[in-house]
Motif scaffolding. Structure first.
Motif, PDB file in Angstrom:
ATOM      1  N   ALA A 110       1.535   1.491  11.697  1.00 24.48           N
ATOM      2  CA  ALA A 110       0.241   2.084  12.053  1.00 24.48           C
ATOM      3  C   ALA A 110      -0.886   1.527  11.186  1.00 24.48           C
ATOM      4  CB  ALA A 110       0.307   3.599  11.917  1.00 24.48           C
ATOM      5  N   ALA A 111      -0.645   1.364   9.873  1.00 25.84           N
ATOM      6  CA  ALA A 111      -1.682   0.865   8.964  1.00 25.84           C
ATOM      7  C   ALA A 111      -2.056  -0.572   9.274  1.00 25.84           C
ATOM      8  CB  ALA A 111      -1.197   0.987   7.515  1.00 25.84           C
ATOM      9  N   LEU A 112      -1.054  -1.414   9.577  1.00 20.45           N
ATOM     10  CA  LEU A 112      -1.338  -2.819   9.895  1.00 20.45           C
ATOM     11  C   LEU A 112      -2.065  -2.951  11.228  1.00 20.45           C
ATOM     12  CD1 LEU A 112       1.883  -4.675   8.635  1.00 20.45           C
ATOM     13  CD2 LEU A 112      -0.232  -4.116   7.410  1.00 20.45           C
ATOM     14  N   THR A 113      -1.756  -2.072  12.162  1.00 14.82           N
ATOM     15  CA  THR A 113      -2.472  -2.084  13.441  1.00 14.82           C
ATOM     16  C   THR A 113      -3.944  -1.729  13.224  1.00 14.82           C
ATOM     17  OG1 THR A 113      -0.451  -1.454  14.621  1.00 14.82           O
ATOM     18  CG2 THR A 113      -2.534  -1.110  15.776  1.00 14.82           C
ATOM     19  N   ALA A 125      -7.943  -1.294   4.738  1.00 14.72           N
ATOM     20  CA  ALA A 125      -7.212  -0.521   5.744  1.00 14.72           C
ATOM     21  C   ALA A 125      -6.054   0.250   5.113  1.00 14.72           C
ATOM     22  CB  ALA A 125      -6.685  -1.449   6.841  1.00 14.72           C
ATOM     23  N   LEU A 126      -5.332  -0.411   4.197  1.00 16.24           N
ATOM     24  CA  LEU A 126      -4.206   0.251   3.539  1.00 16.24           C
ATOM     25  C   LEU A 126      -4.674   1.385   2.634  1.00 16.24           C
ATOM     26  CD1 LEU A 126      -1.966  -2.846   2.635  1.00 16.24           C
ATOM     27  CD2 LEU A 126      -1.540  -1.156   4.419  1.00 16.24           C
ATOM     28  N   ALA A 127      -5.783   1.145   1.901  1.00 18.94           N
ATOM     29  CA  ALA A 127      -6.306   2.181   1.012  1.00 18.94           C
ATOM     30  C   ALA A 127      -6.833   3.376   1.794  1.00 18.94           C
ATOM     31  CB  ALA A 127      -7.410   1.593   0.142  1.00 18.94           C
ATOM     32  N   ASP A 128      -7.396   3.121   2.973  1.00 21.96           N
ATOM     33  CA  ASP A 128      -7.977   4.187   3.783  1.00 21.96           C
ATOM     34  C   ASP A 128      -6.915   5.004   4.520  1.00 21.96           C
ATOM     35  OD1 ASP A 128     -10.312   5.455   5.247  1.00 21.96           O
ATOM     36  OD2 ASP A 128      -9.194   4.588   6.931  1.00 21.96           O
ATOM     37  N   PHE A 129      -5.759   4.373   4.773  1.00 23.69           N
ATOM     38  CA  PHE A 129      -4.738   5.017   5.619  1.00 23.69           C
ATOM     39  C   PHE A 129      -4.159   6.257   4.938  1.00 23.69           C
ATOM     40  CE2 PHE A 129      -0.343   5.537   7.133  1.00 23.69           C
ATOM     41  CZ  PHE A 129      -0.583   5.681   8.499  1.00 23.69           C
ATOM     42  N   MET A 131       6.950  -5.724   9.284  1.00 22.09           N
ATOM     43  CA  MET A 131       5.992  -5.055  10.150  1.00 22.09           C
ATOM     44  C   MET A 131       4.805  -5.959  10.496  1.00 22.09           C
ATOM     45  SD  MET A 131       7.064  -2.317  11.214  1.00 22.09           S
ATOM     46  CE  MET A 131       8.551  -1.378  10.925  1.00 22.09           C
ATOM     47  N   ALA A 132       4.467  -6.865   9.596  1.00 15.53           N
ATOM     48  CA  ALA A 132       3.419  -7.840   9.909  1.00 15.53           C
ATOM     49  C   ALA A 132       3.861  -8.717  11.079  1.00 15.53           C
ATOM     50  CB  ALA A 132       3.122  -8.701   8.686  1.00 15.53           C
ATOM     51  N   LYS A 133       5.140  -9.100  11.065  1.00 16.73           N
ATOM     52  CA  LYS A 133       5.682  -9.920  12.153  1.00 16.73           C
ATOM     53  C   LYS A 133       5.750  -9.120  13.451  1.00 16.73           C
ATOM     54  CE  LYS A 133       9.610 -12.927  13.192  1.00 16.73           C
ATOM     55  NZ  LYS A 133      10.913 -13.458  12.695  1.00 16.73           N
TER      56      LYS A 133
END
Length: 570
Positions: free
Chosen positions: A491-494, A516-520, A460-462
């Motif tokens: 969605a989280a990486l965006t 961002a990941l913790a907040d998602f 998903m990063a790619k």
């Protein structure tokens, strides 16, 4: 005797010579050119010209009728004879039809019947060709049929079984693109028969290309051989192919493999009235994170298709799993890897009587002509309907029957590969999930092991184009402290990229990513997701394709839990 005719017209001739039927419905690829073998090669004519000049060439009179043009004729002799007969009728009853012919079906049918009876009594031979027949006797139920349509239906039915017409050299040909657009009473009349004109095969396409370019230098028109053009234009009719060749000739744009593929997609989408959409991707199964066993299974199917072993392929796949597990992406990547076009069925349903069935008939004919092709149907539980559906005059049940019958045609094995995708396979009719239709049931699940979670993160990063300031795998993902589906991860990486942009950072730092990941907080519907997950487990047709944690679960316990969840979810 009729070897130089195309197959459909050979069938037409045999049935007519039986002297039991004089009314024929031609449907399917009726707006195309008709190949006719001659001593010096194959020539191509429009359907009506072929019927009038070749098929009915020996008839004394050939008459055409359609609602827009009214009555018109093959030649001046037919027109003069008809005008003479109508002038005599005018003098008797005081009409002026010889000066101005009517176009509405009721008056036209009345005139034609009087003319036919007059000439057949004189032992003359007559052919009548009615184009756009669906505008004369359209599909409608008995309660809603109008007086004009009813009258036209009576005339056509009477001509089909009238002893005088049957004993004479008389034929009525009704031309329509979709058989479903015609009144069912006429189609099912035992004195009427329908003949389908198929989209041309590869051999006919090659002959047409050679005929159309015999005065051209092929090297000036194309960078690929005629045989390749014929092969790659599967699904196109001859008029479409002429358009491709004319564009190359007139605009000096050589045909290339890529340009041909693009033109084919545009033409087929137009032919299907926008009801088919080509699905394209540059990704392969390598870009799919997780689902190791399923990817391995699909790659075996890729090998079989590339080796020409269509006979070992399932008729179709049911791909199920909770929302966000990448069902659509997986299927699209499969089609990309195997090298066959993937099409998606768009909404072919209509509020108008008969249109839905006509649309579907057109789509299924195109799919057969395009083979090999993969067909994707998303949200299949809602899209395909049910055999027992009610409340829409039987449209849904007829649509279901059409699709189910087409899917089970073993002649299409390995040529048309169906992918039915759903998060709720328990809502799918058993008729579609049985062997002989969607035979192989694949189940997809969110990542469970550390390896799967890291693989999903990297994929998903790619996909999202995430640029990290340093190489970093978040601990939250490694340890599985939060469950992310593919859609959740994207969605989280965006969001992480958004945070970096807001802080004027060119790359995402580990701190920003962790935050961002913790907040998602993904939308949580735990009972619905569990229901979808267990439904996928119980639906999977191969134990090897299930993750280890599901392989030894008691199926009776799963079924009991599913029923309880259905009750709670409502």
């Amino acid at each position: 005797m009729f070897d130089h005719y195309p197959k459909w017209s050979q069938e037409f001739a045999r049935k007519y010579l039986s002297r039991t039927i004089n009314q024929f419905i031609l449907h399917g690829n009726v707006h195309d050119l008709v190949p006719l073998k001659e001593e010096n090669g194959t020539k191509f004519n429009r359907l009506k010209s072929f019927l009038a000049d070749e098929f009915f060439g020996a008839r004394d009179f050939v008459i055409f009728y359609d609602r827009a043009s009214g009555i018109y004729f093959r030649d001046k002799e037919s027109q003069a004879d008809f005008n003479q007969a109508i002038a005599g009728r005018d003098s008797l009853v005081g009409t002026e039809y010889a000066q101005k012919m009517p176009k509405d079906p009721v008056r036209v049918m009345s005139l034609l019947e009087q003319y036919f009876r007059l000439r057949l009594d004189q032992k003359k031979s007559v052919g009548l060709i009615i184009d756009y027949a669906e505008t004369i006797v359209p599909m409608s139920d008995a309660a809603s049929i109008g007086n004009e349509d009813r009258t036209s239906l009576v005339y056509l039915s009477r001509w089909a079984h009238d002893p005088m017409f049957l004993a004479s050299d008389f034929t009525t040909v009704l031309i329509t693109e979709n058989l479903a657009d015609l009144n069912k009473t006429l189609v099912q009349n035992p004195y009427t028969t329908d003949i389908k004109i198929n989209i041309p095969g590869e051999n006919d396409r090659l002959k047409f290309i050679q005929f159309e370019t015999e005065k051209d230098s092929w090297e000036d028109l194309s960078e690929v051989k005629p045989e390749i053009v014929a092969q790659q234009t599967a699904g196109l009719n001859l008029v479409n192919i002429r358009s491709v060749l004319s564009n190359a000739r007139e605009n000096k744009e050589k045909i290339t493999f890529e340009g041909l593929s693009e033109a084919k997609k545009e033409l087929i989408e137009a032919e299907a009235y926008g009801l088919l959409e080509f699905v394209e991707t540059h990704y392969t199964l390598d870009n799919v994170a997780g689902h190791k066993q399923v990817k391995s299974h699909l790659r075996q199917a890729v090998k079989a298709l590339k080796a020409g072993r269509q006979d070992v392929m399932p008729m179709g796949y049911l791909v199920c799993g909770p929302v966000g597990t990448g069902k659509t992406f997986l299927v699209t990547c499969f089609a990309s890897e195997v090298g066959i076009p993937m099409v998606k069925l768009k909404n072919f349903r209509s509020q108008w009587q008969g249109v839905t069935e006509g649309n579907l008939e057109k789509i299924l004919s195109l799919l057969k002509a395009m083979a090999p092709v993969a067909v994707m149907i998303d949200e299949a539980d809602a899209y395909l309907g049910d055999r027992d559906a009610s409340g829409d005059s039987g449209v849904s049940s007829r649509v279901f029957s059409q699709i189910a019958t087409f899917m089970s045609d073993t002649a299409n094995r390995g040529r048309i590969v169906w992918f039915l995708m759903t998060a709720r396979p328990d809502l799918m009719p058993v008729d579609l999930k049985r062997q002989g239709r969607a035979e192989e049931h694949l189940a997809l699940f969110p990542p469970h092991t550390e390896e799967e979670r890291v693989e999903l993160f990297e994929a998903m990063a790619k996909k999202t184009g995430l640029t990290l300031s340093e190489e970093y795998i978040p601990k939250l993902i490694e340890k599985g402290e939060k469950t992310f589906s593919g859609a959740d991860m994207e969605a989280a990486l965006t969001r992480a990229k958004f945070r970096a942009a807001s802080a004027n950072e060119e790359a995402v730092t580990p701190e920003i990513l962790d935050a961002a990941l913790a907040d998602f907080l993904p939308p949580t519907y735990p009972e619905e997701v569990e229901l979808q997950t267990l439904s996928a487990v119980i639906e999977c047709t191969s134990k090897e394709l299930l993750p280890e944690r599901y392989r030894d679960m008691d199926r009776d316990d799963i079924l009991s839990t599913i029923e309880e969840l259905k009750f709670r979810v409502g």
